[in-house]
Design a protein around this motif. Structure first.
Motif, PDB file in Angstrom:
ATOM      1  N   PRO A 243      31.751  27.415  27.880  1.00 14.17           N
ATOM      2  CA  PRO A 243      31.788  28.796  27.373  1.00 14.17           C
ATOM      3  C   PRO A 243      32.571  29.740  28.284  1.00 14.17           C
ATOM      4  N   SER A 244      32.604  29.454  29.591  1.00 10.89           N
ATOM      5  CA  SER A 244      33.396  30.293  30.502  1.00 10.89           C
ATOM      6  C   SER A 244      34.872  30.223  30.144  1.00 10.89           C
ATOM      7  N   VAL A 245      35.356  29.018  29.842  1.00 10.99           N
ATOM      8  CA  VAL A 245      36.756  28.857  29.439  1.00 10.99           C
ATOM      9  C   VAL A 245      37.008  29.583  28.121  1.00 10.99           C
ATOM     10  N   GLN A 246      36.030  29.529  27.206  1.00  8.72           N
ATOM     11  CA  GLN A 246      36.191  30.233  25.934  1.00  8.72           C
ATOM     12  C   GLN A 246      36.326  31.738  26.152  1.00  8.72           C
ATOM     13  N   ILE A 247      35.469  32.295  27.005  1.00  9.57           N
ATOM     14  CA  ILE A 247      35.526  33.736  27.292  1.00  9.57           C
ATOM     15  C   ILE A 247      36.878  34.106  27.888  1.00  9.57           C
ATOM     16  N   LEU A 248      37.309  33.341  28.877  1.00 10.05           N
ATOM     17  CA  LEU A 248      38.580  33.631  29.541  1.00 10.05           C
ATOM     18  C   LEU A 248      39.763  33.411  28.603  1.00 10.05           C
ATOM     19  N   SER A 249      39.664  32.431  27.713  1.00 12.14           N
ATOM     20  CA  SER A 249      40.730  32.200  26.728  1.00 12.14           C
ATOM     21  C   SER A 249      40.847  33.376  25.771  1.00 12.14           C
ATOM     22  N   ASN A 250      39.705  33.931  25.368  1.00 13.76           N
ATOM     23  CA  ASN A 250      39.724  35.106  24.495  1.00 13.76           C
ATOM     24  C   ASN A 250      40.432  36.274  25.182  1.00 13.76           C
ATOM     25  N   GLN A 256      48.670  41.237  27.124  1.00 19.17           N
ATOM     26  CA  GLN A 256      50.118  41.330  27.005  1.00 19.17           C
ATOM     27  C   GLN A 256      50.737  40.841  28.313  1.00 19.17           C
ATOM     28  N   ASP A 257      52.025  40.559  28.288  1.00 22.44           N
ATOM     29  CA  ASP A 257      52.709  40.134  29.509  1.00 22.44           C
ATOM     30  C   ASP A 257      52.587  41.223  30.571  1.00 22.44           C
ATOM     31  N   GLY A 258      52.270  40.814  31.789  1.00 27.28           N
ATOM     32  CA  GLY A 258      52.137  41.765  32.886  1.00 27.28           C
ATOM     33  C   GLY A 258      50.735  42.307  33.065  1.00 27.28           C
ATOM     34  N   ALA A 259      49.851  42.025  32.110  1.00 22.45           N
ATOM     35  CA  ALA A 259      48.463  42.487  32.234  1.00 22.45           C
ATOM     36  C   ALA A 259      47.715  41.617  33.240  1.00 22.45           C
ATOM     37  N   ALA A 260      46.594  42.130  33.722  1.00 18.18           N
ATOM     38  CA  ALA A 260      45.798  41.405  34.715  1.00 18.18           C
ATOM     39  C   ALA A 260      44.347  41.335  34.271  1.00 18.18           C
ATOM     40  N   VAL A 261      43.673  40.270  34.686  1.00 19.54           N
ATOM     41  CA  VAL A 261      42.230  40.160  34.494  1.00 19.54           C
ATOM     42  C   VAL A 261      41.601  40.069  35.876  1.00 19.54           C
ATOM     43  N   TYR A 262      40.526  40.825  36.070  1.00 22.64           N
ATOM     44  CA  TYR A 262      39.827  40.845  37.349  1.00 22.64           C
ATOM     45  C   TYR A 262      38.408  40.302  37.159  1.00 22.64           C
ATOM     46  N   LEU A 263      38.059  39.298  37.934  1.00 22.94           N
ATOM     47  CA  LEU A 263      36.696  38.786  37.959  1.00 22.94           C
ATOM     48  C   LEU A 263      36.019  39.308  39.218  1.00 22.94           C
ATOM     49  N   PHE A 264      34.816  39.823  39.057  1.00 23.83           N
ATOM     50  CA  PHE A 264      34.038  40.324  40.190  1.00 23.83           C
ATOM     51  C   PHE A 264      32.817  39.414  40.316  1.00 23.83           C
ATOM     52  N   ALA A 305      42.094  28.160  30.759  1.00 26.21           N
ATOM     53  CA  ALA A 305      42.150  29.266  29.796  1.00 26.21           C
ATOM     54  C   ALA A 305      43.554  29.845  29.659  1.00 26.21           C
ATOM     55  N   GLY A 306      44.530  29.251  30.334  1.00 28.02           N
ATOM     56  CA  GLY A 306      45.893  29.760  30.256  1.00 28.02           C
ATOM     57  C   GLY A 306      46.164  30.913  31.196  1.00 28.02           C
ATOM     58  N   LEU A 307      45.413  30.962  32.296  1.00 22.54           N
ATOM     59  CA  LEU A 307      45.558  32.033  33.276  1.00 22.54           C
ATOM     60  C   LEU A 307      45.880  31.453  34.649  1.00 22.54           C
ATOM     61  N   LYS A 308      46.439  32.285  35.510  1.00 22.91           N
ATOM     62  CA  LYS A 308      46.827  31.850  36.851  1.00 22.91           C
ATOM     63  C   LYS A 308      46.217  32.784  37.884  1.00 22.91           C
ATOM     64  N   LEU A 309      45.494  32.216  38.847  1.00 20.31           N
ATOM     65  CA  LEU A 309      44.895  33.007  39.917  1.00 20.31           C
ATOM     66  C   LEU A 309      45.983  33.493  40.865  1.00 20.31           C
ATOM     67  N   LEU A 310      46.018  34.810  41.084  1.00 17.09           N
ATOM     68  CA  LEU A 310      47.032  35.400  41.957  1.00 17.09           C
ATOM     69  C   LEU A 310      46.487  35.788  43.327  1.00 17.09           C
ATOM     70  N   GLU A 311      45.315  36.433  43.333  1.00 18.91           N
ATOM     71  CA  GLU A 311      44.790  36.988  44.580  1.00 18.91           C
ATOM     72  C   GLU A 311      43.273  36.875  44.609  1.00 18.91           C
ATOM     73  N   VAL A 312      42.730  36.793  45.827  1.00 23.10           N
ATOM     74  CA  VAL A 312      41.281  36.848  46.045  1.00 23.10           C
ATOM     75  C   VAL A 312      41.026  37.852  47.156  1.00 23.10           C
ATOM     76  N   LYS A 323      41.915  38.196  41.048  1.00 25.47           N
ATOM     77  CA  LYS A 323      42.904  38.739  40.117  1.00 25.47           C
ATOM     78  C   LYS A 323      43.730  37.600  39.533  1.00 25.47           C
ATOM     79  N   ALA A 324      43.871  37.614  38.204  1.00 26.85           N
ATOM     80  CA  ALA A 324      44.654  36.578  37.528  1.00 26.85           C
ATOM     81  C   ALA A 324      45.545  37.217  36.475  1.00 26.85           C
ATOM     82  N   THR A 325      46.555  36.471  36.061  1.00 23.62           N
ATOM     83  CA  THR A 325      47.441  36.907  34.990  1.00 23.62           C
ATOM     84  C   THR A 325      47.742  35.715  34.095  1.00 23.62           C
ATOM     85  N   LYS A 326      48.460  35.937  33.014  1.00 28.13           N
ATOM     86  CA  LYS A 326      48.777  34.831  32.108  1.00 28.13           C
ATOM     87  C   LYS A 326      49.713  33.842  32.794  1.00 28.13           C
ATOM     88  N   SER A 327      49.494  32.559  32.526  1.00 30.17           N
ATOM     89  CA  SER A 327      50.328  31.512  33.135  1.00 30.17           C
ATOM     90  C   SER A 327      51.763  31.612  32.634  1.00 30.17           C
TER      91      SER A 327
END
Length: 327
Positions: A243-250, A256-264, A305-312, A323-327
């Motif tokens: 389910p974690s992969v499903q959430i992140l895939s959604n 959009q290109d250039g957007a970021a996702v932040y996990l805390f 989920a098609g994302l790439k980890l950039l920073e911790v 911090k991650a962005t689209k692969s």
């Protein structure tokens, strides 16, 4: 260590019976504190002596005053730890841990046998055996969130570069409120279940910049598309890998290109030694089939989920910012 549950019970009743409130104006005799808190004087005196032994109170002659640690359990403080302490020492959480052996032998959460529910979220039903738990959970999350949000905003991450932000599973919106106050050029939306966003109170000074949207992050259509940033605080640790992969895939599909996702989230360190994340990992397995993860495990989830980890980034509190962005 074997008597740790004794200490958490003292913390629970010290907070729940409002000892800090009784001492807000200064030291009092044991008997007077007991009376003000509705305790039997004899039993209360013994209890207060134990609380002093734990460092929650300081003895001054024949009277007691709050210690710095005890004062943090004052429900009225802006930096109060009271409701977090009440939640983590609550009877449902205590009972869940009595199923540790079951978890260790089956690998399955123990709430079915210990709390008589199929999953932890059923405790939020007013008809459950613990009808007040949903309110305690909400207050506990909010209490801990105040400390965490402050540490996030003091981190080296510059959130002001994101003009539109979605706080996914954002509960009462504490994180988004803090971020919007720190970033006056940004707007944002809290996305959560209908019964949750109905409790969100948008501050008057954020009217027009902050909104809510009802929906589940397990449903792709509930995730707003085209935002600059997506925030998920203490969401992924509630869930097993699938389910974690499903959430992140959604989230990835909405980005959009250039957007970021932040996990805390907490991060389980690779090195040996004590760390809160290691105990919390067991806790999540017992109540939710969730888990705390290493950086490598987060990276694996994000890639799936098609994302790439950039920073911790480490914060001053126990959470990290990934911090991650689209692969």
């Amino acid at each position: 260590m074997a008597t740790g549950h004794w200490k958490s019970a003292v913390v629970r009743e010290f907070t729940g019976m409002d000892v800090p409130a009784a001492l807000k104006d200064g030291p009092l005799p044991y008997e007077e504190i007991a009376r003000r808190c509705g305790m039997h004087v004899g039993a209360g005196t013994r209890f207060l002596r134990a609380a002093e032994g734990l460092g929650l109170l300081v003895k001054e002659g024949e009277m007691l005053r709050l210690s710095e640690m005890g004062a943090l359990l004052d429900k009225e403080r802006s930096d109060s730890f009271a409701y977090t302490a009440l939640l983590e020492s609550s009877i449902p959480h205590v009972l869940a841990w009595t199923g540790l052996q079951e978890f260790l032998t089956t690998g399955e959460k123990s709430v079915q046998s210990t709390l008589k529910v199929d999953n932890y979220w059923e405790l939020f039903n007013p008809e459950s055996a613990f009808p007040n738990h949903v309110e305690l959970f909400s207050k506990g999350m909010s209490s801990g969130s105040n400390i965490e949000v402050a540490s996030v905003l003091r981190s080296e991450v510059d959130f002001s570069v994101h003009k539109t932000v979605a706080d996914v599973g954002g509960s009462e919106g504490k994180l988004l409120i803090g971020l919007l106050e720190a970033c006056p050029g940004s707007t944002g939306v809290v996305v959560d279940l209908p019964e949750v966003v109905g409790r969100v109170q948008v501050p008057a000074h954020l009217e027009g910049r902050m909104s809510t949207s009802a929906g589940s992050f397990l449903d792709r259509s509930a995730i707003p598309s085209g935002m600059d940033a997506y925030l998920l605080k203490h969401i992924i640790h509630d869930w097993d890998d699938e389910p974690s992969v499903q959430i992140l895939s959604n989230i990835a599909q909405a980005m959009q290109d250039g957007a970021a996702v932040y996990l805390f989230e907490m991060i389980v360190p690779e090195e040996d030694g004590p760390d809160l994340s290691k105990m919390f990992d067991l806790h999540m397995g017992l109540i939710l089939s969730g888990k705390e993860r290493t950086v490598e495990e987060f990276e694996t989830l994000l890639q799936a989920a098609g994302l790439k980890l950039l920073e911790v980034h480490r914060t001053e509190s126990h959470i990290f910012i990934l911090k991650a962005t689209k692969s």
